[in-house]
Design an enzyme around this catalytic site. Sequence first.
Site, mmCIF file in Angstrom:
data_model
loop_
_atom_site.group_PDB
_atom_site.id
_atom_site.type_symbol
_atom_site.label_atom_id
_atom_site.label_comp_id
_atom_site.label_asym_id
_atom_site.label_seq_id
_atom_site.Cartn_x
_atom_site.Cartn_y
_atom_site.Cartn_z
ATOM 1 N N GLU A 1 -34.269 -41.598 48.784
ATOM 2 C CA GLU A 1 -32.911 -40.859 48.812
ATOM 3 C C GLU A 1 -33.362 -39.657 49.600
ATOM 4 O OE1 GLU A 1 -32.302 -38.833 45.226
ATOM 5 O OE2 GLU A 1 -33.761 -39.601 43.953
ATOM 6 N N HIS B 1 -39.333 -44.077 34.746
ATOM 7 C CA HIS B 1 -39.123 -43.089 35.837
ATOM 8 C C HIS B 1 -39.407 -41.704 35.444
ATOM 9 C CE1 HIS B 1 -37.307 -40.729 39.044
ATOM 10 N NE2 HIS B 1 -36.324 -40.318 38.249
ATOM 11 N N CYS C 1 -32.885 -42.149 42.549
ATOM 12 C CA CYS C 1 -34.249 -42.600 42.396
ATOM 13 C C CYS C 1 -34.636 -44.256 42.016
ATOM 14 C CB CYS C 1 -34.887 -41.939 41.257
ATOM 15 S SG CYS C 1 -34.667 -40.110 41.528
HETATM 16 N N1 CAA Z 1 -44.120 -23.547 25.828
HETATM 17 C C1 CAA Z 1 -43.908 -24.967 25.525
HETATM 18 N N2 CAA Z 1 -42.397 -25.604 25.740
HETATM 19 C C2 CAA Z 1 -41.855 -24.823 26.284
HETATM 20 C C3 CAA Z 1 -41.804 -23.367 26.511
HETATM 21 C C4 CAA Z 1 -43.091 -22.642 26.390
HETATM 22 N N3 CAA Z 1 -43.450 -21.568 26.490
HETATM 23 N N4 CAA Z 1 -40.670 -22.821 27.079
HETATM 24 C C5 CAA Z 1 -39.708 -23.970 27.208
HETATM 25 N N5 CAA Z 1 -40.494 -25.007 26.835
HETATM 26 C C6 CAA Z 1 -39.882 -26.281 26.497
HETATM 27 C C7 CAA Z 1 -38.372 -26.360 26.017
HETATM 28 O O1 CAA Z 1 -38.316 -26.359 24.687
HETATM 29 C C8 CAA Z 1 -37.684 -27.585 26.702
HETATM 30 O O2 CAA Z 1 -38.325 -28.710 25.733
HETATM 31 P P1 CAA Z 1 -37.406 -29.787 25.211
HETATM 32 O O3 CAA Z 1 -36.710 -30.354 26.405
HETATM 33 O O4 CAA Z 1 -38.130 -30.785 24.603
HETATM 34 O O5 CAA Z 1 -36.226 -29.181 24.411
HETATM 35 C C9 CAA Z 1 -38.685 -27.748 28.072
HETATM 36 O O6 CAA Z 1 -39.843 -26.728 27.983
HETATM 37 C C10 CAA Z 1 -37.775 -27.547 29.308
HETATM 38 O O7 CAA Z 1 -37.204 -26.181 28.880
HETATM 39 P P2 CAA Z 1 -35.565 -25.805 29.241
HETATM 40 O O8 CAA Z 1 -34.956 -26.870 28.976
HETATM 41 O O9 CAA Z 1 -35.568 -24.398 28.852
HETATM 42 O O10 CAA Z 1 -35.971 -25.777 30.981
HETATM 43 P P3 CAA Z 1 -35.081 -25.449 32.141
HETATM 44 O O11 CAA Z 1 -33.921 -24.974 31.615
HETATM 45 O O12 CAA Z 1 -35.901 -24.699 33.178
HETATM 46 O O13 CAA Z 1 -34.595 -27.056 32.574
HETATM 47 C C11 CAA Z 1 -34.767 -29.231 33.501
HETATM 48 C C12 CAA Z 1 -35.450 -28.236 32.667
HETATM 49 C C13 CAA Z 1 -33.376 -29.421 33.231
HETATM 50 C C14 CAA Z 1 -35.517 -30.515 33.194
HETATM 51 C C15 CAA Z 1 -34.963 -28.695 34.901
HETATM 52 O O14 CAA Z 1 -36.258 -28.652 35.440
HETATM 53 C C16 CAA Z 1 -34.365 -29.350 36.069
HETATM 54 O O15 CAA Z 1 -33.061 -29.328 36.212
HETATM 55 N N6 CAA Z 1 -34.848 -30.616 36.590
HETATM 56 C C17 CAA Z 1 -34.125 -31.327 37.605
HETATM 57 C C18 CAA Z 1 -33.332 -32.395 37.127
HETATM 58 C C19 CAA Z 1 -34.191 -33.332 36.644
HETATM 59 O O16 CAA Z 1 -35.214 -33.637 36.691
HETATM 60 N N7 CAA Z 1 -33.514 -34.061 35.464
HETATM 61 C C20 CAA Z 1 -34.069 -35.404 34.952
HETATM 62 C C21 CAA Z 1 -33.073 -36.428 34.626
HETATM 63 S S1 CAA Z 1 -32.552 -37.066 36.186
HETATM 64 C C22 CAA Z 1 -33.553 -37.915 36.872
HETATM 65 O O17 CAA Z 1 -34.484 -38.457 36.344
HETATM 66 C C23 CAA Z 1 -33.262 -38.498 38.284
HETATM 67 C C24 CAA Z 1 -34.281 -37.330 38.924
HETATM 68 O O18 CAA Z 1 -35.214 -37.865 39.439
HETATM 69 C C25 CAA Z 1 -33.631 -36.238 39.519
#
Ligand code: CAA
Length: 391
Positions: A81, A235, A113
């Site tokens: 992709e 994945h 993916c």
């Molecule tokens: N210590 C331990 N854990 C902590 C922490 C700390 N200090 N601070 C935060 N966390 C935890 C949170 O509790 C959360 O855990 P849960 O999901 O279990 O609740 C985790 O860390 C992530 O925290 P946030 O949700 O606050 O993080 P974020 O807002 O930065 O977003 C994300 C996380 C949405 C995955 C972001 O990284 C993102 O947008 N990634 C790209 C999209 C993605 O990968 N999506 C996955 C599904 S889509 C897919 O699979 C296709 C693909 O390849 C893209």
Amino acid sequence: TPASIGIHDLALATSHYRLDLGALADHQGIDPAKYSVGIGQDVMSVLAPDEDIVTMAAEATARILERNGMDGIRTLLFATESGIDQSKSAGVYVHQLVGLPETVRVVELKQACYSATAALQFAIGLIARDPSQKVLVVASDVARYDLGSSGESTQGAAAAAMLVQANPGLMAVANPAGVFTQDVMDFWRPNYRSTALVDGKGSIKAYLNAIGGAWTDYLNQGGAPFESFASICYHQPFTKMASKAHRHLAVMAGQNPAPAEVADYLADTMRYNRLIGNSYTASVYVALASLLDTHDGDLTGARVGLASYGSGSVAEFFGGVIQPGYRDLLRVQEHRSIIERRIPLDHTAYEVLHKTTLPEDGREYRTAAETTGPFRFAGMGEHMRRYERTT
Ligand code: CAA
């Protein structure tokens, strides 16, 4: 029809550089545990300016050919992709770089993916028709999000090349496969952008929904029970996502495992992805390599699940059986070495690399020689990409 068809050999490649997520957390002034624990990622692969999906794919494919030769290979399916051209398949560059004969068909497949899994199933169909033929399935991607965006910590890059054939040495792919498609905008990359757009939280929900749908279809098609899988390779956009998905399927199967149990069950499938980051199409096959390479016990005869997801969205669940003698075909040292030899970047150098873009006017452009890999992206001229061997 041959007794079995599946993956005979599996080779990985990744980048010249890496960024430790601790360095990203320091720069952002946040707790590094958000990455190491919260999303389950330690390091991400970062490409040098003279690397891309073609150089990684050629490196992984060349390793497959070194061991197995080219006899019987009639098809190369390139899953990505991160396409480098709207028209020409990246696989044609790989075909030339690794010296495949002209009597090989080459095509690129896209569905976020997911497409390497489609490629694997298409390969199996070709081989069922003529078991003397072999198919190269090559997945190669670079995950790029904007600096400062939520996705930034889930970048990465890798290629996985597989030789698919009758009577495979690593894993026989079993029927049935469960599939699920739904039009959803959770993650996408319009043609005019080099970085993806994502609805982070929405994408997690879409992933779980699609994997659940594929699992339901798998059971409806007569698939094996959840408890019968020795392991499941999900994945892994970030490794914590695999844990979320596994809990989701476990609950659907009537279990309610503790998070720690899930993490233990999946640990071997996550070792490489924790250190590479998201490699999109390659990710689920990086997870399979990680399982086979790093699992302590003998997996001969074990049923392993593959859970593939591509945003937008398509998901597929299928099983495979690990073959006797598979350990003799593993590439444990090779994979350890490509992961360990990456050079760490400081945050400033990473940002400079991230901001480096190719000229869009077709003018002559040469990349500096940085990669230590066997192939490099040498630059462009007259709107054409140039590749070369480094050795
Ligand atoms: N210590 C331990 N854990 C902590 C922490 C700390 N200090 N601070 C935060 N966390 C935890 C949170 O509790 C959360 O855990 P849960 O999901 O279990 O609740 C985790 O860390 C992530 O925290 P946030 O949700 O606050 O993080 P974020 O807002 O930065 O977003 C994300 C996380 C949405 C995955 C972001 O990284 C993102 O947008 N990634 C790209 C999209 C993605 O990968 N999506 C996955 C599904 S889509 C897919 O699979 C296709 C693909 O390849 C893209």
